[in-house]
Design an enzyme around this catalytic site. Structure first.
Site, PDB file in Angstrom:
ATOM      1  N   HIS A   9      -1.045  -1.660   6.764  1.00  0.00           N
ATOM      2  CA  HIS A   9      -0.763  -0.418   7.502  1.00  0.00           C
ATOM      3  C   HIS A   9       0.141  -0.641   8.707  1.00  0.00           C
ATOM      4  O   HIS A   9       0.154   0.172   9.627  1.00  0.00           O
ATOM      5  CB  HIS A   9      -2.056   0.279   7.946  1.00  0.00           C
ATOM      6  CG  HIS A   9      -2.713   1.040   6.836  1.00  0.00           C
ATOM      7  ND1 HIS A   9      -3.899   1.744   7.023  1.00  0.00           N
ATOM      8  CD2 HIS A   9      -2.368   1.213   5.531  1.00  0.00           C
ATOM      9  CE1 HIS A   9      -4.236   2.319   5.875  1.00  0.00           C
ATOM     10  NE2 HIS A   9      -3.324   2.006   4.956  1.00  0.00           N
TER      11      HIS A   9
ATOM     12  N   ASP B  73       0.838  -1.201   0.000  1.00  0.00           N
ATOM     13  CA  ASP B  73       0.000   0.000   0.000  1.00  0.00           C
ATOM     14  C   ASP B  73       0.872   1.250   0.000  1.00  0.00           C
ATOM     15  O   ASP B  73       1.192   1.781   1.063  1.00  0.00           O
ATOM     16  CB  ASP B  73      -0.917  -0.016   1.216  1.00  0.00           C
ATOM     17  CG  ASP B  73      -1.896   1.136   1.230  1.00  0.00           C
ATOM     18  OD1 ASP B  73      -2.131   1.735   0.166  1.00  0.00           O
ATOM     19  OD2 ASP B  73      -2.419   1.437   2.314  1.00  0.00           O
TER      20      ASP B  73
ATOM     21  N   GLU C 154      -4.042  -0.136  -6.295  1.00  0.00           N
ATOM     22  CA  GLU C 154      -4.140   0.101  -4.854  1.00  0.00           C
ATOM     23  C   GLU C 154      -3.758  -1.155  -4.095  1.00  0.00           C
ATOM     24  O   GLU C 154      -3.633  -2.242  -4.664  1.00  0.00           O
ATOM     25  CB  GLU C 154      -5.579   0.531  -4.525  1.00  0.00           C
ATOM     26  CG  GLU C 154      -5.847   0.920  -3.084  1.00  0.00           C
ATOM     27  CD  GLU C 154      -4.935   2.010  -2.567  1.00  0.00           C
ATOM     28  OE1 GLU C 154      -3.848   1.635  -2.071  1.00  0.00           O
ATOM     29  OE2 GLU C 154      -5.273   3.198  -2.640  1.00  0.00           O
TER      30      GLU C 154
ATOM     31  N   GLU D  48      -2.707  10.071  -0.289  1.00  0.00           N
ATOM     32  CA  GLU D  48      -3.970   9.356  -0.448  1.00  0.00           C
ATOM     33  C   GLU D  48      -4.506   8.851   0.876  1.00  0.00           C
ATOM     34  O   GLU D  48      -5.721   8.778   1.080  1.00  0.00           O
ATOM     35  CB  GLU D  48      -3.765   8.176  -1.412  1.00  0.00           C
ATOM     36  CG  GLU D  48      -5.006   7.366  -1.719  1.00  0.00           C
ATOM     37  CD  GLU D  48      -5.217   6.175  -0.772  1.00  0.00           C
ATOM     38  OE1 GLU D  48      -6.254   5.512  -0.887  1.00  0.00           O
ATOM     39  OE2 GLU D  48      -4.337   5.914   0.078  1.00  0.00           O
TER      40      GLU D  48
END
Length: 930
Positions: free
Chosen positions: A320, A189, A248, A222
């Site tokens: 993340h 990501d 993405e 983003e």
């Protein structure tokens, strides 16, 4: 073939079935026995428990093996052998390694380093190419990003345009974002998206000029607002774009899936890629807001473009986090996204895309490298035909069978399946919701298939016991066919619901992922028609019993071959039924059961398992995000198991005693494992979210706040060395939806601005305070000083403001009345946003690390206000774990930037990963009255 009470004679001895009236001799003698091959066929396809068991085992192997193969990266993706493609992949992999060297969120120096690296790489790729051009997008935008929230953003997108030979064709946009979150290296990501863009750019630069112009948007920021994409909408190049492909990563590796598409007219061209991997089930999840994260696709679609969202989707527990790094991904993952991007972009850029299907949602899926898509109008038509056609065909056949063929269906036979479903669902709900979910609520995060398999085993056992019990008490001529017809009716009702939804399909009420029910109904209903046709063209039971015929069918169903391990049970069942009924039925239904089984079970099982696994595999990690998500996942587990069982239910009566014993052992073992297995491990970690806060209105003390599911992580915080050494108490507060926030005063102060005291992190100068304007409005003006900072947010908590101003250089602003609603820019270059309904939040994003924020605002005081002041909460964020990365005079030891965060990462168990809670890892706030 009818159910076991119909009984294929392959499991019954000769003298039980074909004794002649006088002498009691067998119909066949040893000289009339068929050859070995015929015996083997009869043994396998005769309706025997052993035969069915073999079919069931093979079906399970077939289902799981094919599903695993289709979803497996290593087995389905081949690395390139073409010289150019091989060079592109190697170059893109090196780009990915460089991009993901450090976390590179918008608020970090490493973000600038990535920007500069990409700029250099772009120039290297397009140099000496006569039809390409580069632009560093410096747009500044001020817009309403959400209701009552206004955002200001300074862009530094990198844009490349490959001019096509036909300027009349709308351009194709390829987009990915190069920022990460503060807690992640951003490999998936969206490093792989950026590396893929560079690879596609190199492909076009080294091939002939495309017909259609292709524009690349390497956009920034983003992660916390889709700002880069939004800024690009204001760029002059955007006006020539008609189509887009957004790359993405909402997971961390694996295969890149087609998440969603704007319309069938563009989705259908995904069949041009070499490794299609897609399902509109995920599209339905996004469109119905079951998946809360968003991508740049949203911005482009709302701006009127047509395109696709191609993304990695699992696993979300390392999404993340620092585990989204180069060590945890596969080169084939990059090639999957890159190769599909090349194929799609190359096709669209050289073909004329018509408007056919542009106004229709798409239904789509892929399997074993084949892509299937359809406009919803076509699926609605097919469904409508099926909904009408099958009752028309089956109704008369059922009437003839019951009325003229004397097929007796008792009330107990008719109600056995509905009652079994109600009973099984009720018991399973209790076992799962009151048992598994309470005993080990987070287990789906690591072992979703164990829960599905255990639930399925328990359900099958309940069905087996109940349905066989009913059938023993009240035997039916063909319970198998009754069950098939009833399951067809269930699918028929579901198909009506799906078709109605598809006919009114819209965002928020999307049904494009429910296409499997069309196939499931068709298979089940077709099998029911075969069964009814068999009855219709047979002689009635009365005729059969009166004509005295002992003649067996040419299929030789009176023979008995095969093992005896289950035949005794079947002989006992025969003795329980009327002899004439058994004899008639076995004559007319020799081996049709195998046709019905092969028609219904393997394909239905594969569709249900593969669809259910894709859904669970995509969202099972979200159980860590809320109690609502937990309930949804446990509901999906139950639905998965119940639908997976449906195809086998018509044959459940014939399950072999060994498979029943195996199911029992598996169910018991599964329950034990579910009770004792750890829900989190190194491969499936618990994800916690971190932020360190300083409230300068109270003190310079910093507090670590950690967010996660309630009751599972406070002990981890209490075990931190700094917490134990200072005897600090960890305090936890229950939040809504099963979440919890735990905090403690940290002895490890943030040091993201070396040499600065925390009180100097945020300073607010009130330039103009409560200046009265016309129309009763008040105005104020402040300057925020936040060194080494890019991100601040202003909260207007007590009164909403009517307008905000981002000053350029001059303070001169037009009269409020003359300012147009929405965004405007005055002659002095000031950015203004006016909303008479009120603005309660202003989000600020700037590029210059040390430039002050100069803000103005207008508000209307309340009538009962004693003091005409405006309360403003200023909160600024820092996200740089290593401020020295990227150069400058601020180099420092990365471990000292946010030591409280580093302590948690270092001392937490290996089954815990850490992600950011907010746009930064550190926030400093200050409240003022203007």
């Amino acid at each position: 073939m009818p159910q076991e009470e119909v009984h294929d004679t392959s499991s019954v001895s000769d003298d039980n079935l074909t004794n002649t009236g006088g002498g009691g001799s067998n119909y066949y003698n040893s000289h009339n026995q068929p050859n070995v091959f015929v015996r083997a066929i009869r043994s396998i396809f005769g309706y025997r428990k052993t035969s069915l068991t073999l079919f069931v085992i093979l079906t399970i192997i077939f289902t799981i093996a094919l599903s695993l193969y289709d979803n497996n990266l290593d087995l389905t993706i081949e690395l390139p052998t073409n010289k150019l493609e091989n060079e592109i992949l190697k170059s893109s992999w090196l780009d990915l390694q460089n991009i993901a060297r450090y976390p590179h969120t918008y608020g970090s120096r490493a973000n600038d380093r990535v920007h500069d690296y990409l700029e250099s790489r772009i120039h290297d790729i397009i140099k000496e190419n006569p039809y390409t051009e580069y632009n560093n997008d410096g747009e500044k935008v001020l817009y309403e990003s959400a209701k009552s929230i206004v955002s200001y953003y300074e862009s530094n997108n990198l844009l490349v345009r490959i001019n096509g030979s036909d300027a009349s064709l709308p351009a194709l946009l390829l987009s990915a974002h190069y920022d990460s979150v503060p807690s992640s290296f951003g490999v998936t990501d969206d490093g792989m998206g950026i590396a893929s863009l560079l690879g596609v750019l190199r492909f076009f630069a080294q091939n002939e000029q495309p017909r259609r112009t292709v524009i690349f948007n390497f956009n920034n920021d983003e992660e916390f607002g889709l700002y880069g994409a939004q800024a690009f909408v204001s760029h002059p190049w955007f006006k020539q774009i008609g189509f887009f492909l957004n790359l993405e990563g909402t997971g961390a590796g694996g295969k890149a899936i087609l998440f969603r598409g704007t319309d069938y007219g563009i989705v259908k061209y995904f069949n041009k890629v070499r490794y299609p991997y897609a399902t509109s089930i995920f599209q339905q999840g996004f469109n119905n807001h079951l998946i809360h994260s968003e991508t740049d696709y949203k911005v482009y679609k709302e701006a009127g473009l047509r395109g696709l969202d191609l993304a990695f989707y699992k696993p979300r527990d390392i999404y993340h986090t620092a585990e989204d790094n180069i060590k945890n991904i596969n080169l084939k993952s990059l090639w999957h996204m890159l190769s599909n991007s090349i194929d799609f972009a190359n096709f669209v850029s050289n073909q004329k895309i018509n408007d056919s299907g542009k106004d229709e949602f798409a239904v789509y899926t892929s399997f074993l490298g084949y892509f299937f898509s359809s406009p919803i109008s076509a699926l609605v038509t097919i469904n409508s035909v099926l909904i009408v056609l099958f009752p028309i065909l089956s109704g008369p056949l059922l009437f003839i069978t019951v009325r003229y063929k004397k097929w007796k269906i008792g009330t107990s036979n008719f109600l056995s399946l509905p009652l079994a479903i109600v009973l099984t669902v009720a018991i399973v709900m209790i076992v799962v919701n009151q048992g598994f979910q309470i005993a080990n609520p987070f287990l789906p995060s690591s072992h979703p298939l164990l829960l599905v398999a255990t639930t399925t085993s328990i359900s099958l056992l309940i069905y087996y016991v109940f349905l066989n019990g009913v059938n023993w008490v009240s035997p039916s001529g063909d319970q198998k066919l009754i069950t098939i017809i009833e399951i067809s009716f269930i699918y028929w009702l579901i198909l009506i619901y799906v078709t109605h939804g598809l006919s009114q399909n819209k965002i928020g009420d999307d049904h494009t992922g429910e296409f499997p029910f069309t196939v499931l109904f068709f298979l089940e209903a077709t099998a029911s028609l075969f069964g009814l046709i068999g009855w219709t063209f047979s002689r009635s039971i009365k005729q059969s019993s009166n004509d005295g015929s002992d003649e067996p069918l040419l299929t030789g169903t009176a023979e008995r071959y095969g093992s005896d391990d289950t035949d005794e049970d079947e002989q006992e069942e025969f003795r329980h039924h009327d002899g004439n009924t058994v004899k008639h039925l076995m004559q007319h239904f020799g081996y049709d059961w195998s046709l019905q089984y092969l028609l219904i079970v393997p394909i239905s099982s594969l569709i249900i398992f593969n669809s259910g696994w894709l859904v669970l595999d995509g969202i099972n990690k979200s159980i860590q995000e809320s109690f609502a998500a937990e309930n949804l996942i446990y509901l999906l587990i139950q639905l998965f198991s119940q639908f997976w069982i449906l195809p086998i239910l018509p044959f459940v009566y014939k399950l072999n005693r060994f498979i029943v014993f195996g199911l029992t052992i598996f169910a018991i073992s599964g329950v034990a494992l579910i009770s004792f297995l750890d829900p989190f491990n190194q491969e499936n970690p618990l994800k916690l979210r971190f932020i360190q806060k300083v409230d300068l209105n109270k003190s310079q003390d910093s507090f670590v706040e950690v967010y996660g599911r309630k009751g599972i992580f406070s002990d981890i915080l209490s075990d931190m060395p700094s917490v134990k050494e200072t005897h600090t108490k960890v305090e936890c507060e229950a939040l809504s939806d099963g979440l919890e926030a735990c905090s403690y005063k940290s002895a490890l102060a943030p040091n993201v601005i070396p040499g600065k005291s925390l009180k100097d992190y945020v300073n607010v100068e009130i330039v103009n305070s409560s200046k009265i304007e016309s129309y009763g409005l008040l105005s104020g003006e402040i300057i925020i000083t936040a060194p080494e900072n890019r991100m601040c947010t202003l909260y207007f908590t007590k009164k909403k403001v009517k307008a905000v101003v981002i000053y350029n250089k001059s303070k001169s602003v037009n009269n409020f009345k003359s300012i147009p609603d929405g965004f405007s820019r005055d002659s002095k270059g000031n950015y203004i946003y006016k909303d008479v309904a009120g603005i309660d939040q202003l989000v600020l994003n700037k590029l210059d690390w040390n430039k002050n924020y100069h803000i103005g605002f207008d508000w209307l005081p309340n009538i009962d206000d004693e003091v005409n002041t405006l309360s403003v909460d200023v909160e600024c964020y820092w996200a740089d774990l290593a401020p020295g990365i990227g150069g400058g005079d601020n180099a420092t030891n990365a471990e000292l930037a946010i030591p409280a965060y580093n302590e948690l990462v270092h001392y937490s168990p290996n089954w815990v990963t850490w992600a950011n809670r907010e746009k930064g890892l550190v926030s400093v706030s200050l409240k003022i009255e203007v």
